[in-house]
Write a protein that holds these residues in place. Structure first.
Motif, short mmCIF file in Angstrom:
data_model
loop_
_atom_site.label_atom_id
_atom_site.label_comp_id
_atom_site.label_asym_id
_atom_site.label_seq_id
_atom_site.Cartn_x
_atom_site.Cartn_y
_atom_site.Cartn_z
N LYS A 194 0.83 -1.21 0.00
CA LYS A 194 0.00 0.00 0.00
C LYS A 194 0.87 1.26 0.00
O LYS A 194 0.36 2.37 -0.15
CB LYS A 194 -0.95 0.00 1.19
CG LYS A 194 -0.25 -0.17 2.52
CD LYS A 194 -1.25 -0.27 3.67
CE LYS A 194 -0.50 -0.62 4.94
NZ LYS A 194 -1.31 -0.51 6.14
N TYR A 195 2.20 1.09 0.21
CA TYR A 195 3.08 2.26 0.18
C TYR A 195 3.84 2.35 -1.15
O TYR A 195 4.84 3.05 -1.25
CB TYR A 195 4.09 2.19 1.33
CG TYR A 195 3.47 2.06 2.69
CD1 TYR A 195 2.34 2.81 3.04
CD2 TYR A 195 3.99 1.19 3.64
CE1 TYR A 195 1.76 2.68 4.28
CE2 TYR A 195 3.41 1.07 4.89
CZ TYR A 195 2.30 1.81 5.20
OH TYR A 195 1.73 1.69 6.43
N GLU A 203 -3.01 7.02 -1.95
CA GLU A 203 -2.14 6.35 -0.97
C GLU A 203 -1.42 7.32 -0.04
O GLU A 203 -0.91 6.94 0.99
CB GLU A 203 -1.08 5.52 -1.72
CG GLU A 203 -1.66 4.29 -2.39
CD GLU A 203 -0.60 3.44 -3.07
OE1 GLU A 203 0.59 3.79 -2.97
OE2 GLU A 203 -0.97 2.44 -3.69
#
Lengths: 367, 390
Positions: B83-84, B245
């Motif tokens: 997710k990063y 994000e």
């Protein structure tokens, strides 16, 4: 992918070898280097020094250094403490003292030529060499000019040619290495008029120093500076006053400089060896986790689908069964209806014949 | 025709460009002075103080603040925190630029910069921590270049070369973490050889570990800080994925930074106890040490924690700036403030304005390069031809 990784590992292997080769990290062993056996040194006895600066002059001449800012016979420069510079490998400082000794005490400063030099240990191109003669010499032809040796030196000796734009060098005393290999005395020792400086084998100098202390215990501090400081130095000192009173640090300890960094250096190959395993492991765990999650998801989806299918089938079966039942019921109903229809005909005929009988029957039961 | 020229020059004469232009001009002048008059002409360095802010700031702070590259790529590629993902490219770019500028700064500081490869090709001083630093920085700069290259190759449209570069991602990430562990810690270990010069509160046999741990903290905080700046100035360049994000990255990295700051505080106290340095806390240096430890470690740790708990992005962003300043303060304390503390004040070092000028010049080059790259290459967005391919 696997080929690339293997290639990288081989590079890492090469890096490990190159960082460990030729380096003796002895922090965790019982080995002890006590200096080259026949190495030379100089003993400086400050009770004999008169602060004439002849040693500075001698040093300046034999090393062909640029002329001093003020002439060597000008003793007024002693009013301020000085340090070694790019133009002076050695300086003499004067310290007033109010102790038993009369008059000021002098201290000569120059490279101490450590048995295990911090500068040599710190240099990343090995520009410094501790020679078997005792001298620590410097090779300007490889020096990058990073000045880490100056950071490392506990005695604050190396100086730098800050005014040189493109070819600066580190400048420091060489123990007159070119002279001593020819059997000559160092410039400063030769120039000293009072025998405050004695050149000789370090072993012999230590004996001389001990003899002087035991002969004149009231004259000397009972400590030979340089015998053990920073693991021992080729220059040795005798003093009539505590060393800190003549600007010499007493808190340096006896650990040779290389040992201070040996622990950190020894961790390098361990990191190089273990990190790839650890990190590949972490990666593998992450991958596996993702795989498991994916598999579980697929399983869940499959199970859900199976359940839905089963439910649908059951429903269908139920519906079919119901339909069949209904059909049967309908048939039965129809049959019954047909039978009833069929039965109705004679009944009607009968009803048409004697209607009074049928009306009478309930009345009979009531009574 | 004349109007067009006027309009074009007007577009370039923004306040940012003017300030940057002046700094670059000044930098060029000081560069000439440095390479004609030597270090004496432009610095306050002396035989007692051989290292100034070109080492203390440009090298030590620079390398610490460029740690975002290895921290982020390790989090995403090794620890699987996908997710990063959108943070990887900006972090790798800043890392690459950071290291490139560190090497550039060294060319000013060392006496004979063309000899910088000597430790590798002429004589290896392998007993020196500086050798380790030099070897790892040289290798890691190469690694960062390769890690950054897919973005440049996408921009240039070189698909085959890009595919090759992307295939190296995993190996490069692992190699990058190893090299970073080694040289981030070695920068601290450089000072292990000088216990008689560094104040006991800062000197510790744990220095390498302190430097390594703070590099992770600095890396995390820099990613948050840069993301804030990028969003402010280059929001138009960000794709939907990046924008989506962004807040999650601040929250996640802020949480990690808070935890690691807490751990760092603990090992600092352990170091204090191990060397029995408590009595120094009552001195002037002790006060300064507490300013660093409480004011720039413990408090940002709390600020991050509160920010994450309350999902207060503004607080997290300010904590990131605070933490970055704290790491910079630590590096300057070790290399300059607490170094040579035994010398009389007359012999102490304070930077010459031209030293600050060069440091400013180098930071400005970094900002300009970052701006040049993010406005052209797919850093803050995914290239449409390579969606989800890396």
């Amino acid at each position: 992918m696997s080929l690339t990784r293997r290639k990288f590992l081989s590079w890492l292997g090469a890096a490990t070898v190159s960082t460990t080769l030729g380096q003796a990290a002895q922090a965790a062993s019982n080995k002890h280097f006590s200096g080259y056996p026949q190495s030379h040194g100089v003993l400086f006895d400050n009770t004999r020094c008169i602060g004439c600066r002849k040693c500075e002059e001698g040093c300046n001449q034999v090393n062909e250094l640029p002329g001093p800012d003020r002439p060597f016979n000008d003793l007024a420069v002693l009013d301020k403490p000085r340090r070694t510079t790019a133009k002076a490998y050695t300086v003499v400082n004067r310290y007033e003292n109010d102790g038993m000794l009369q008059g000021p005490v002098f201290r000569k400063i120059q490279c101490n030529h450590c048995l295990e030099p911090a500068c040599a240990s710190a240099c990343f191109v090995r520009a410094f060499t501790k020679t078997a003669t005792g001298a620590v010499i410097y090779d300007p032809s490889v020096c990058v000019g990073c000045r880490y040796c100056m950071i490392a030196c506990p005695f604050e000796i190396p100086a730098y040619e800050y005014d040189q734009a493109l070819v600066p060098r580190i400048m420091k005393c060489t123990l007159c290495y070119p002279r001593i290999v020819k059997g000559l005395l160092p410039g400063c020792v030769e120039a000293c008029p009072t025998e405050a400086l004695t050149f000789g084998r370090r072993r012999d100098l230590l004996r001389t120093a001990r003899e002087r202390i035991s002969q004149f215990p009231e004259r000397y501090i009972d400590h030979i500076y340089g015998e053990n400081e920073m693991g021992g130095t080729s220059w040795l000192y005798l003093s009539g006053v505590p060393y800190r009173e003549v600007g010499m640090r007493e808190d340096l300890g006896i650990t040779p400089a290389p040992q201070l960094t040996a622990g950190a250096l020894s961790a390098v190959p361990m990191v190089v060896g273990l990190w790839p395993v650890l990190l590949t492991g972490v990666y593998a765990i992450t991958q596996r986790k993702e795989k498991i999650v994916k598999a579980e998801q697929e399983q869940a989806v499959a199970a859900a689908r199976e359940q839905a299918r089963a439910e649908a089938q059951a429903q269908l079966a139920q519906a079919l069964a119901k339909a069949a039942q209904e059909k049967e019921a309908a048939i039965a109903r129809e049959v019954k209806k047909a039978l009833e229809e069929a039965a109705k005909v004679p009944t009607e005929q009968a009803a048409a014949a004697p209607p009074a009988d049928t009306a009478q029957t309930p009345t009979e039961e009531e009574s | 025709m004349a109007d067009e020229t006027a309009a074009a020059s007007k577009a370039y004469l923004t306040p940012f460009n003017m300030v940057a232009g002046i700094i670059v001009l000044l930098g060029v002048i000081i560069t000439v002075l440095r390479f004609t008059g030597g270090l004496a002409a432009v610095t306050n360095l002396s035989d007692y103080n051989p290292w100034g802010i070109w080492i203390g700031f440009d090298l030590l702070v620079g390398v610490a603040l460029a740690a975002g590259g290895y921290v982020t790529s390790a989090a995403v590629y090794l620890f699987g925190m996908k997710k990063y993902h959108s943070a990887v490219r900006p972090a790798v770019l800043t890392g690459f630029l950071g290291y490139a500028l560190v090497v550039l700064a060294l060319h000013y500081d060392v006496g004979r910069p063309w000899r910088l490869p000597y430790p590798f090709i002429v004589q290896q001083g392998s007993t020196s921590l500086l050798f380790e630093v030099a070897a790892c920085v040289a290798l890691y700069l190469t690694v960062l270049f390769l890690e950054f290259s897919p973005a440049a190759l996408e921009w240039l449209g070189l698909k085959r070369a890009r595919r090759l570069a992307v295939r190296l991602t995993m190996a490069l990430t692992i190699f990058g973490v190893i090299l970073s562990t080694l040289h981030q810690s070695s920068l601290g270990a450089l000072f292990l050889i000088a216990p008689s010069k560094l104040h006991p509160l800062w000197y510790s046999s744990y220095l390498p570990i302190y430097f390594f741990i703070t590099s992770i903290i600095a890396g995390l905080s820099m990613v948050i800080f840069e993301s804030t700046l990028s969003h402010h100035y280059f929001a138009a360049k960000m794709d939907a994925n990046h924008l989506r994000e962004k807040d999650g990255i601040a929250l996640g990295f802020g949480k990690a930074a808070s935890f690691i700051l807490a751990g760092y505080f603990a090992i600092k106290v352990i170091g204090l106890a191990a060397d029995d340095n408590w009595h120094w806390l009552g001195t002037g240096y002790g006060f300064w040490y507490l300013v660093e430890l409480v004011g720039f470690v413990l408090l940002p740790c709390f600020a991050y924690a509160v920010g994450v708990r309350d999902k207060n992005l503004k607080l997290i962003k300010w904590s990131a700036v605070w933490t970055v300043l704290g790491v910079a303060l630590n590096r300057l304390n070790v290399s300059l403030v607490a170094f040579n503390w035994h010398l009389p004040s007359g012999e102490r070092y304070f930077p010459h304005w031209m030293e600050i000028g060069i440091s400013l010049f180098i930071v400005t080059i970094g900002v300009l390069a970052y701006k040049f790259i993010v406005t052209r290459m797919p850093i803050l967005y995914e290239h449409p031809d390579f969606q989800g391919e890396h």
